[in-house]
Enzyme design. Structure first.
Site, PDB file in Angstrom:
ATOM      1  N   ARG A  35      -3.266  -1.475  -6.160  1.00 61.00           N
ATOM      2  CA  ARG A  35      -2.010  -2.881  -6.036  1.00 61.00           C
ATOM      3  C   ARG A  35      -2.579  -3.502  -7.628  1.00 61.00           C
ATOM      4  NH1 ARG A  35      -5.615  -4.456  -1.167  1.00 61.00           N
ATOM      5  NH2 ARG A  35      -7.703  -4.954  -2.074  1.00 61.00           N
TER       6      ARG A  35
ATOM      7  N   CYS B  23       8.006 -39.417 -13.410  1.00 63.54           N
ATOM      8  CA  CYS B  23       6.750 -39.503 -13.754  1.00 63.54           C
ATOM      9  C   CYS B  23       5.989 -40.173 -12.910  1.00 63.54           C
ATOM     10  CB  CYS B  23       6.335 -40.936 -14.666  1.00 63.54           C
ATOM     11  SG  CYS B  23       7.255 -42.253 -13.797  1.00 63.54           S
TER      12      CYS B  23
ATOM     13  N   SER C 107      13.709 -42.900 -16.006  1.00 63.82           N
ATOM     14  CA  SER C 107      12.720 -42.803 -15.426  1.00 63.82           C
ATOM     15  C   SER C 107      12.140 -42.565 -13.675  1.00 63.82           C
ATOM     16  CB  SER C 107      10.633 -43.048 -15.957  1.00 63.82           C
ATOM     17  OG  SER C 107       9.504 -41.895 -15.699  1.00 63.82           O
TER      18      SER C 107
ATOM     19  N   MET D   2      -6.018  -7.220   7.945  1.00 62.67           N
ATOM     20  CA  MET D   2      -5.570  -6.548   9.455  1.00 62.67           C
ATOM     21  C   MET D   2      -5.987  -5.184   8.935  1.00 62.67           C
ATOM     22  SD  MET D   2      -1.564  -7.102   8.890  1.00 62.67           S
ATOM     23  CE  MET D   2      -1.283  -6.523   7.189  1.00 62.67           C
TER      24      MET D   2
ATOM     25  N   TYR E 206      12.159 -34.573 -19.675  1.00 62.61           N
ATOM     26  CA  TYR E 206      10.802 -34.502 -19.881  1.00 62.61           C
ATOM     27  C   TYR E 206      10.174 -34.626 -18.119  1.00 62.61           C
ATOM     28  CZ  TYR E 206       9.809 -39.282 -19.987  1.00 62.61           C
ATOM     29  OH  TYR E 206      10.166 -41.054 -19.486  1.00 62.61           O
TER      30      TYR E 206
ATOM     31  N   ARG F 150      -3.308   2.804   8.484  1.00 65.72           N
ATOM     32  CA  ARG F 150      -2.783   2.014   7.608  1.00 65.72           C
ATOM     33  C   ARG F 150      -2.514   0.888   7.002  1.00 65.72           C
ATOM     34  NH1 ARG F 150      -4.819   4.533   1.104  1.00 65.72           N
ATOM     35  NH2 ARG F 150      -5.665   2.903   2.104  1.00 65.72           N
TER      36      ARG F 150
ATOM     37  N   GLY G 227      -8.317  -7.518   3.789  1.00 67.97           N
ATOM     38  CA  GLY G 227      -9.290  -7.272   4.769  1.00 67.97           C
ATOM     39  C   GLY G 227      -8.276  -8.165   5.703  1.00 67.97           C
TER      40      GLY G 227
ATOM     41  N   LYS H 101       0.549  -1.445  -0.054  1.00 67.23           N
ATOM     42  CA  LYS H 101      -0.043   0.333  -0.093  1.00 67.23           C
ATOM     43  C   LYS H 101       0.958   1.075   0.271  1.00 67.23           C
ATOM     44  CE  LYS H 101      -3.689  -0.457   2.150  1.00 67.23           C
ATOM     45  NZ  LYS H 101      -4.024  -0.766   3.975  1.00 67.23           N
TER      46      LYS H 101
ATOM     47  N   HIS I  57     -15.998  -9.035   0.215  1.00 69.09           N
ATOM     48  CA  HIS I  57     -15.499  -9.853   0.745  1.00 69.09           C
ATOM     49  C   HIS I  57     -15.577 -11.581   0.104  1.00 69.09           C
ATOM     50  CE1 HIS I  57     -13.307 -12.162   4.344  1.00 69.09           C
ATOM     51  NE2 HIS I  57     -12.330 -11.366   4.444  1.00 69.09           N
TER      52      HIS I  57
HETATM   53  P1  ADP Z   1      -7.720  -2.509   3.799  1.00 69.70           P
HETATM   54  O1  ADP Z   1      -6.243  -2.767   3.464  1.00 69.70           O
HETATM   55  O2  ADP Z   1      -8.606  -3.531   4.920  1.00 69.70           O
HETATM   56  O3  ADP Z   1      -8.291  -1.984   1.727  1.00 69.70           O
HETATM   57  P2  ADP Z   1      -7.352  -0.025   3.622  1.00 69.70           P
HETATM   58  O4  ADP Z   1      -5.811   0.689   4.229  1.00 69.70           O
HETATM   59  O5  ADP Z   1      -6.787   0.373   2.475  1.00 69.70           O
HETATM   60  O6  ADP Z   1      -7.710  -1.192   4.105  1.00 69.70           O
HETATM   61  O7  ADP Z   1      -8.630   1.317   4.111  1.00 69.70           O
HETATM   62  C1  ADP Z   1      -8.767   0.651   4.279  1.00 69.70           C
HETATM   63  C2  ADP Z   1     -10.762   1.948   3.495  1.00 69.70           C
HETATM   64  O8  ADP Z   1     -10.862   3.521   3.999  1.00 69.70           O
HETATM   65  C3  ADP Z   1     -10.279   2.484   2.216  1.00 69.70           C
HETATM   66  O9  ADP Z   1     -10.268   1.898   1.288  1.00 69.70           O
HETATM   67  C4  ADP Z   1     -11.051   3.736   1.734  1.00 69.70           C
HETATM   68  O10 ADP Z   1     -12.187   3.970   1.361  1.00 69.70           O
HETATM   69  C5  ADP Z   1     -10.316   4.065   3.387  1.00 69.70           C
HETATM   70  N1  ADP Z   1      -9.465   4.962   3.693  1.00 69.70           N
HETATM   71  C6  ADP Z   1      -8.268   4.702   4.162  1.00 69.70           C
HETATM   72  N2  ADP Z   1      -7.668   6.017   4.490  1.00 69.70           N
HETATM   73  C7  ADP Z   1      -8.308   6.813   3.799  1.00 69.70           C
HETATM   74  C8  ADP Z   1      -7.847   8.224   3.720  1.00 69.70           C
HETATM   75  N3  ADP Z   1      -7.049   9.150   4.196  1.00 69.70           N
HETATM   76  N4  ADP Z   1      -9.297   9.437   3.476  1.00 69.70           N
HETATM   77  C9  ADP Z   1     -10.528   8.731   3.358  1.00 69.70           C
HETATM   78  N5  ADP Z   1     -10.905   6.598   2.918  1.00 69.70           N
HETATM   79  C10 ADP Z   1      -9.591   6.370   3.738  1.00 69.70           C
HETATM   80 MG    MG Z   2      -7.661  -0.898   0.414  1.00 69.46          MG
END
Ligand code: ADP
Ligand code: MG
Ligand code: MG
Length: 870
Positions: A339, A830, A763, A106, A850, A95, A104, A25, A455
């Site tokens: 990503r 094999c 083989s 962490m 092979y 984050r 999702g 990220k 999810h």
């Molecule tokens: P995950 O790894 O679970 O996707 P993120 O860190 O990406 O968690 O956060 C999830 C969501 O939170 C992001 O997709 C975004 O919508 C919102 N978010 C995170 N940081 C910000 C920020 N600085 N401003 C506005 N929304 C944010």
């Molecule tokens: Mg995210």
């Protein structure tokens, strides 16, 4: 040491390519910022800091907090706001972000920096009380859940009570006063639960939050996720502290997630979902049902245009599909994440093909973009649509493929079923990260709510698992473990089928049919063939299997097991007669009856493989496998053979072995009853000569199994050559053939130089070689091997992926020693390993010619061999 890297319009310190240091990220945020894409500024605390944190008994490494404070000051300057300010406060998100995304798994906290005082400042500066208190109540909930350990649902309860009391269905319809009230109620809950008030010092909030993100690296679901995905526990997570932008300020705001191409089909269409007046996780959490991204073009055309430009720029920059997260604040677009998009096998193939055609990537990259392990999905059965089914409902086609299984309603039940080998479909209202183990165990996933980016959908696609999401028509009763559609009810244990390509949910088991290679898939495999140097053959015993293998691109048969030819229909009687015979004469009489069947089988096989080599292994299993065991069968055979039941039972006792795997089998049969192998060689050579005469190109390779000593082989090789010469001479044709051996005993590998004197090819039968090298019975290890894998004694099941340092050494030694006495020695493998990508990489390294695998793994092997060569 440098622990903190700033990213912002005027200064970006981190290297956007360095995911190991900044996390995926953080690297994405730095990279986007530096190529001029609008990203709210912030800073990244490195994964190294996290690793140090764990080494230091959960204390920050020296200098970390000072650097973080300095970065915060820079951020304040960039934003023209101060953290903790009571007039116009700077708010941040905190984050997580590991080097490989763990969707999702962490924790993330939004709106950090809000307190009873600063929320008033936010209300004033924005002129929007509803927004200010909506942000505050969200913050209290997330912070409490992540940092203070007060579970989500306690807050959700208060919220749904409030919605009921106010008679509204969505939280966007709550008034400013309601929001204020909610925030107060949330704080009360915290005080009650904790005995102390909600923390009111923003700096302390930040410190707690950073700790919580570090801690989340080792929460249970993150650990499980890493285990399933074979990720190291030592990488650690980065922490991103980023200034907030707000999607919850009104109807000109929103938030969403999107893919630059369809991650399910690979189609080149912008794909995603968004919510108006919402924040962060709302889209993914399935709380409100999001709108398809196309709606954004109507709702906010300006913002949509910005988004289009950005996503195209990102895809061109990264030269791959991007999975993006964005927020629109008062009509202005901000990117929050990018990503590499996870995709299904089907999509991976289409995207690689299209991107090569578009000139975005070269052929080599296209081949490398498709994961060998993943394409197995495309080779699985699909639903036969020529039949009419009882269609219960239709949801979203979230991850393609088909799955048939018993309905289960929680992750634990799915895991329990998988342990006893039962196929199940996991049915949930919506999945959450806690369900990850159950999703892995299930054949397919069905959810009632949530969209294409929920999810369940994202995780299923990542796992290559079939998924139907957002199937609103089914009403799930999780307590009673059942769901209903209209008047029909499906209880736990009832069989259903889901079609992840159409979204259909079918009552009962649908008929599944074998897949074919699609045009684009076939093309990618052709490209793979241009790069690979390893040959790919198939293990096939019948003409039908051989034809499938050929259609999938097999370059020959690496293993034809002849014992299957003994079991079929009438011939089993003749086989039993042979086994029960008192002496050689009796055996020869019976063998005469078997030979025509065998010859016919070989004719079919050679015909199917016209122009390609076919390796035939002479009889391997111990004879007692062919005699009956149940009383009923014993009686039937006794009647037919003229023996008494007692005589037959006595014979069974005579043939009984304490350890059949190490008993009277393989070439040992050939040494003791040469007439059996002799018959087989006649059948093979006569079949070959007949076809040769008919103008076919037959390339037989006769393989003698389970050799331990060169003298065993020498005897049988001489017999084979004598028979072959006789048959060839009698037929008056010219026919090339090879005689070789399987290497499945350590002694054969250790003395490979001697063995090679009598063998034109080796083989490696790595199933048996693993068994004999590790002293580990394939049939009994199931009881304890899983624990060994769990404990990491063996990293992988050695029967699935070759044990390189043990068995692998014997293979390498066998190749080297063998070639020392016979330079042109042909070598192959094999057994199950021949279709396993990791083992194929090893085979490339070991210099084999092979690999041979089951017909349906041939495409996997072709692709893996290309990856191994590149
Ligand atoms: P995950 O790894 O679970 O996707 P993120 O860190 O990406 O968690 O956060 C999830 C969501 O939170 C992001 O997709 C975004 O919508 C919102 N978010 C995170 N940081 C910000 C920020 N600085 N401003 C506005 N929304 C944010
Ligand atoms: Mg995210
Ligand atoms: Mg074997």
């Amino acid at each position: 040491a440098k622990w903190v890297y700033f990213f912002g319009k005027d200064r970006t310190e981190g290297d956007g390519k360095n995911k190991n240091l900044l996390g995926g990220k953080g690297a994405g945020l730095a990279e986007m910022t530096s190529i001029g894409i609008p990203v709210p500024p912030g800073f990244t605390i490195t994964t190294e800091a996290c690793i140090e944190f764990y080494k230091n008994d959960k204390k920050y490494p020296e200098g970390l907090w000072d650097q973080a404070k300095a970065a915060l000051a820079t951020l304040e300057e960039a934003m023209g706001k101060k953290f903790g300010d009571i007039e116009n406060p700077l708010l941040v998100s905190v984050r997580s972000g590991a080097r490989v995304s763990m969707p999702g798994m962490m924790d993330t906290i939004l709106n950090l920096g809000l307190t009873d005082e600063t929320v008033k400042g936010l209300e004033k500066s924005s002129g929007n009380a509803r927004f200010a208190y909506d942000s505050y109540r969200r913050f209290i909930q997330m912070f409490s859940d992540v940092v203070l350990g007060i579970p989500h649902h306690k807050f959700e309860h208060i919220l749904s009570d409030m919605k009921k009391a106010k008679n509204v269905d969505e939280d966007t319809k709550l008034s400013p006063e309601d929001m204020k009230d909610l925030a107060a109620k949330y704080k009360d809950l915290v005080s009650r639960e904790l005995g102390t008030p909600f923390p009111q010092d923003p700096m302390l909030q930040l410190e707690y939050a950073v700790n919580a993100v570090f801690d989340s690296w080792n929460n249970q679901r993150a650990k499980t996720y890493r285990k399933i995905n074979k990720m190291s526990d030592d990488w650690g997570t980065a922490v991103n502290v980023q200034s907030m932008v707000f999607g919850n300020m009104g109807d000109d705001c929103g938030t969403g997630v999107a893919f630059t191409r369809d991650p399910s089909t690979g189609e080149k269409v912008f794909f995603g979902e968004y919510l108006v007046n919402a924040q962060g996780e709302d889209v993914v959490a399935g709380i409100r049902t999001p709108e398809p991204i196309a709606r954004l073009e109507k709702d906010m055309p300006e913002s949509f245009k910005q988004l289009e430009e950005v996503y195209q720029k990102l895809e061109k920059h990264y030269k791959d599909v991007q999975d993006i997260e964005f927020t629109i604040e008062k009509g202005v677009l901000y990117m929050l994440q990018t990503r590499t998009g996870k995709r299904t096998a089907k999509a991976a193939v289409k995207i690689a093909y299209d991107m090569f055609a578009e000139g975005l990537i070269d052929k080599k990259t296209a081949v490398l973009r498709v994961e060998p392990n993943q394409i197995d999905q495309l080779l699985h059965p699909m639903i036969d649509t020529s039949i009419t089914y009882d269609i219960l409902a239709k949801g979203l086609p979230a991850s393609p493929g088909a799955a048939v299984g018993k309905a289960v309603f929680c992750a634990e039940d799915a895991e329990a079923a998988a342990v006893v080998g039962e196929a199940v479909i996991l049915v949930r209202a919506e999945t959450s990260p806690e369900d990850i183990g159950g999703m892995h165990a299930a054949k397919g996933i069905l959810t009632a709510t949530g969209g294409m980016t929920s999810h369940a959908a994202v995780v299923a696609r990542g796992m290559g698992k079939c998924c139907v999401a957002g199937c609103g028509a089914i009403k799930i009763d999780e307590k009673a473990k059942k769901f209903s559609v209209g008047s029909k009810t499906i209880n736990e244990g009832d069989i259903i089928t889901i079609n992840g390509s159409t979204g259909e949910v079918i009552n009962g088991a649908a008929k599944l049919i074998e897949p074919e290679l699609s045009g684009e898939f076939a093309e990618i495999l052709n490209w793979a063939d241009e790069f690979r140097t390893l040959g790919v053959r198939a293990n096939a015993d019948t003409p039908a299997d051989a034809r499938i293998a050929r259609d999938f691109g097999s370059e020959g048969i690496g293993l034809c097991r002849t014992e299957h030819m003994f079991f079929d229909g009438d011939r089993i009687d003749a086989v039993r007669e042979m086994i029960l015979a008192e002496n050689e004469d009796g055996r020869r009489r019976a063998l005469k009856k078997i030979k025509p069947y065998q010859k016919e089988d070989f004719i079919g096989l050679f015909e199917a493989m016209d122009g390609l080599p076919v390796t035939v292994r002479l009889l391997d299993p111990p004879l007692h496998e062919f005699i009956p065991h149940t009383d009923e069968e014993v009686k039937r055979v006794a009647d037919g053979s003229g023996l008494s039941v007692e005589q037959l039972k006595a014979k069974a006792v005579e043939l009984h072995e304490f350890n059949p795997m190490l008993g009277h089998r393989g070439c040992r049969l050939g040494v003791t009853y040469p007439e059996v192998y002799e018959m087989q060689v006649y059948a093979i050579m006569e079949a070959a000569c007949e076809l040769k005469k008919a103008g076919k190109d037959v390339q037989p390779e006769i393989m003698i199994p389970l050799v331990g000593h060169v003298k065993e082989l020498k005897e049988l090789e001489e017999m084979t050559r004598a028979v072959a010469s006789e048959v060839i001479a009698a037929a008056g044709v010219e026919l090339e053939y090879l005689v070789g051996t399987m290497i499945e005993l350590p002694r054969a590998a250790l003395t490979a130089d001697e063995v090679a004197e009598c063998a034109e090819f080796f083989s490696f039968g790595t199933n048996d070689l693993t068994q004999t090298t590790l002293g580990l019975s394939r049939d009994d290890s199931g009881k304890f091997l899983p624990l060994y894998i769990e404990k990491g004694i063996y990293k992988e099941d050695p029967f699935v992926s070759i044990d390189e340092s043990g068995v692998g050494q014997l293979v390498e030694m066998g190749v080297q020693k063998g070639r020392s006495t016979r330079p042109g020695l042909k070598t192959g493998i094999c057994g199950e390993h021949g279709g396993d990508p990791a083992s194929i990489f090893f085979c490339q390294k070991a210099g084999l010619n092979y690999v041979s695998c089951s017909p349906f793994r041939v495409p996997v092997a072709r692709l893996a061999a290309a990856h191994a060569a590149l």
